[in-house]
Enzyme design. Structure first.
Site, PDB file in Angstrom:
ATOM      1  N   SER A 193       0.788  -1.242   0.000  1.00  0.00           N
ATOM      2  CA  SER A 193       0.000   0.000   0.000  1.00  0.00           C
ATOM      3  C   SER A 193       0.817   1.288   0.000  1.00  0.00           C
ATOM      4  O   SER A 193       0.271   2.347  -0.297  1.00  0.00           O
ATOM      5  CB  SER A 193      -0.904   0.029   1.225  1.00  0.00           C
ATOM      6  OG  SER A 193      -2.137  -0.519   0.914  1.00  0.00           O
TER       7      SER A 193
ATOM      8  N   LYS B  83       0.825   3.552  -2.947  1.00  0.00           N
ATOM      9  CA  LYS B  83      -0.303   4.448  -3.251  1.00  0.00           C
ATOM     10  C   LYS B  83       0.115   5.913  -3.236  1.00  0.00           C
ATOM     11  O   LYS B  83      -0.474   6.737  -3.922  1.00  0.00           O
ATOM     12  CB  LYS B  83      -1.447   4.206  -2.263  1.00  0.00           C
ATOM     13  CG  LYS B  83      -2.105   2.836  -2.430  1.00  0.00           C
ATOM     14  CD  LYS B  83      -3.014   2.481  -1.250  1.00  0.00           C
ATOM     15  CE  LYS B  83      -3.655   1.104  -1.421  1.00  0.00           C
ATOM     16  NZ  LYS B  83      -4.345   0.639  -0.209  1.00  0.00           N
TER      17      LYS B  83
ATOM     18  N   TYR C   7      -2.194  -1.749 -10.583  1.00  0.00           N
ATOM     19  CA  TYR C   7      -2.288  -1.761  -9.119  1.00  0.00           C
ATOM     20  C   TYR C   7      -1.583  -2.988  -8.519  1.00  0.00           C
ATOM     21  O   TYR C   7      -0.801  -2.862  -7.567  1.00  0.00           O
ATOM     22  CB  TYR C   7      -3.764  -1.706  -8.683  1.00  0.00           C
ATOM     23  CG  TYR C   7      -3.926  -1.826  -7.188  1.00  0.00           C
ATOM     24  CD1 TYR C   7      -3.592  -0.767  -6.351  1.00  0.00           C
ATOM     25  CD2 TYR C   7      -4.368  -3.014  -6.602  1.00  0.00           C
ATOM     26  CE1 TYR C   7      -3.701  -0.886  -4.965  1.00  0.00           C
ATOM     27  CE2 TYR C   7      -4.485  -3.131  -5.218  1.00  0.00           C
ATOM     28  CZ  TYR C   7      -4.150  -2.071  -4.411  1.00  0.00           C
ATOM     29  OH  TYR C   7      -4.242  -2.196  -3.049  1.00  0.00           O
TER      30      TYR C   7
ATOM     31  N   TYR D 232      -4.570   3.684   7.502  1.00  0.00           N
ATOM     32  CA  TYR D 232      -5.896   3.075   7.512  1.00  0.00           C
ATOM     33  C   TYR D 232      -6.740   3.601   8.670  1.00  0.00           C
ATOM     34  O   TYR D 232      -6.644   4.766   9.019  1.00  0.00           O
ATOM     35  CB  TYR D 232      -5.800   1.541   7.569  1.00  0.00           C
ATOM     36  CG  TYR D 232      -4.738   0.949   6.692  1.00  0.00           C
ATOM     37  CD1 TYR D 232      -4.728   1.210   5.330  1.00  0.00           C
ATOM     38  CD2 TYR D 232      -3.738   0.143   7.210  1.00  0.00           C
ATOM     39  CE1 TYR D 232      -3.759   0.661   4.508  1.00  0.00           C
ATOM     40  CE2 TYR D 232      -2.770  -0.409   6.395  1.00  0.00           C
ATOM     41  CZ  TYR D 232      -2.787  -0.135   5.053  1.00  0.00           C
ATOM     42  OH  TYR D 232      -1.831  -0.671   4.258  1.00  0.00           O
TER      43      TYR D 232
ATOM     44  N   VAL E 292       0.932  -3.866   3.859  1.00  0.00           N
ATOM     45  CA  VAL E 292       0.843  -5.179   4.499  1.00  0.00           C
ATOM     46  C   VAL E 292       2.102  -6.032   4.326  1.00  0.00           C
ATOM     47  O   VAL E 292       2.227  -7.096   4.925  1.00  0.00           O
ATOM     48  CB  VAL E 292      -0.403  -5.994   4.049  1.00  0.00           C
ATOM     49  CG1 VAL E 292      -1.688  -5.328   4.498  1.00  0.00           C
ATOM     50  CG2 VAL E 292      -0.402  -6.233   2.554  1.00  0.00           C
TER      51      VAL E 292
HETATM   52  N1  GLN Z   1      -1.920  -5.725  -2.163  1.00  0.00           N
HETATM   53  C1  GLN Z   1      -2.663  -5.393  -1.003  1.00  0.00           C
HETATM   54  C2  GLN Z   1      -4.143  -5.366  -1.338  1.00  0.00           C
HETATM   55  O1  GLN Z   1      -4.503  -4.833  -2.352  1.00  0.00           O
HETATM   56  C3  GLN Z   1      -2.208  -4.062  -0.484  1.00  0.00           C
HETATM   57  C4  GLN Z   1      -2.962  -3.626   0.688  1.00  0.00           C
HETATM   58  C5  GLN Z   1      -2.123  -3.045   1.780  1.00  0.00           C
HETATM   59  O2  GLN Z   1      -0.900  -3.018   1.813  1.00  0.00           O
HETATM   60  N2  GLN Z   1      -2.853  -2.588   2.753  1.00  0.00           N
HETATM   61  O3  GLN Z   1      -4.951  -5.890  -0.587  1.00  0.00           O
END
Ligand code: GLN
Length: 304
Positions: free
Chosen positions: A61, A64, A189, A240, A258
């Site tokens: 994430s 992003k 993505y 988050y 994550v």
């Molecule tokens: N690849 C993960 C997803 O799309 C990334 C999410 C994350 O790092 N929170 O669920």
């Protein structure tokens, strides 16, 4: 500084026991739960590191924030935020529910999966390959690391298990938020999440934002305005549904993934990269957050 970070890494490793390594892809599950590392790079050119700072992991994430910069460069602020909002959700990063219940059908912000998939659809290029290549090249410039690349095993896993993300992509397409090809947006993505980094890469991207969008050679890659937008969205939405609490306890723009990474920006001072793959229930590195909290307290990092 070196003594301090050595001490804080040691102190915070035990928090890893309370969390869980992401396991939605077998490849991610292979991470060593007790790893913890940090890399700090300062505006006056000093670097400090401690613990497992050299370990490679996927950016997930945290990507992003970089795709958001390129999408604004490609399309302008007005267009981007006509499709994606600027408000925190208070929901998990992969939540779907507010997409349909909000009046505008816009994803709430670019830091949740739905928002990031819409952002990925805005990267310019003739096909998915070309779009991702432009994004990867931009990543290399921002991080000043020419070696960045995708971990293809993780990318395949992301794509194979990404049905929730696919559902959001198709919903966004049906609402006209995604204007182009939805499969291309999803492919960009999944690939951006699978870029392999170290804590040093994250610290360098943090430093780039701490300099308001300038590289170490003085090239202004993004406008200071874009840097301000990205940093603000990091502090309000980047961690988050823990963003508010972390803003109080740490007080610097941060973004987690994550894969176990956390990237923090201390405006005008430093970029920080942290790696600790054991995650709390919200998906943030559990030892990493505790380490960041201690560091912020000791070095007085909060911008508030
Ligand atoms: N690849 C993960 C997803 O799309 C990334 C999410 C994350 O790092 N929170 O669920």
């Amino acid at each position: 500084m070196q003594d301090l970070i050595d001490k804080l890494v040691k102190k915070n490793i035990p928090f890893s026991e309370k969390g869980k390594v992401a396991n939605y892809i077998p490849e991610l599950d292979k991470a060593n739960k007790n790893s913890l590392g940090i890399y700090i790079t300062t505006l006056d050119g000093k670097n400090y590191h401690s613990g497992d700072y050299k370990t490679k992991f996927t950016i997930q994430s945290i990507s992003k924030i970089v795709s958001l910069m390129l999408a604004i460069l490609d399309n302008g602020e007005k267009y981007v935020f006509s499709k994606v909002g600027m408000e925190p959700t208070g929901d998990p990063f992969n939540s779907i529910r507010k997409l349909e219940t909000s009046n505008t059908k816009k994803p709430y912000n670019p830091m949740i999966n739905a928002g990031a998939i819409a952002i990925a659809s805005m990267i310019k290029g003739k096909d998915a390959r070309d779009k991702f290549q432009r994004l990867l090249d931009f990543f290399k410039k921002v991080s000043e690391d020419d070696t960045l690349d995708v971990n293809y095993k993780i990318y395949c896993g992301e794509s194979e298990t990404g049905n929730r993300n696919r559902a959001m992509g198709y919903f966004l397409k049906s609402e006209g938020i995604i204007e182009g090809n939805v499969e291309e947006a999803l492919d960009v993505y999944f690939k951006q999440c699978s870029i392999e980094v170290t804590t040093e890469t994250l610290a360098k991207i943090g430093l780039f934002l701490a300099r308001n969008g300038k590289t170490s050679s003085g090239e202004q890659l993004i406008t200071p305005r874009i840097a301000v937008i990205v940093k603000t969205l990091m502090i309000t939405c980047g961690m988050y549904d823990s963003s508010g609490e972390i803003a109080v306890k740490v007080g610097v723009p941060s973004k987690s993934g994550v894969g176990g990474g956390i990237l923090s920006v201390v405006p005008g001072r430093m970029g920080i990269g942290i790696y600790g793959p054991s995650l709390d229930s919200k998906g943030n590195s559990i030892a990493g957050i505790n380490l960041l909290e201690d560091l912020s307290e000791q070095l007085n990092l909060s911008i508030f």
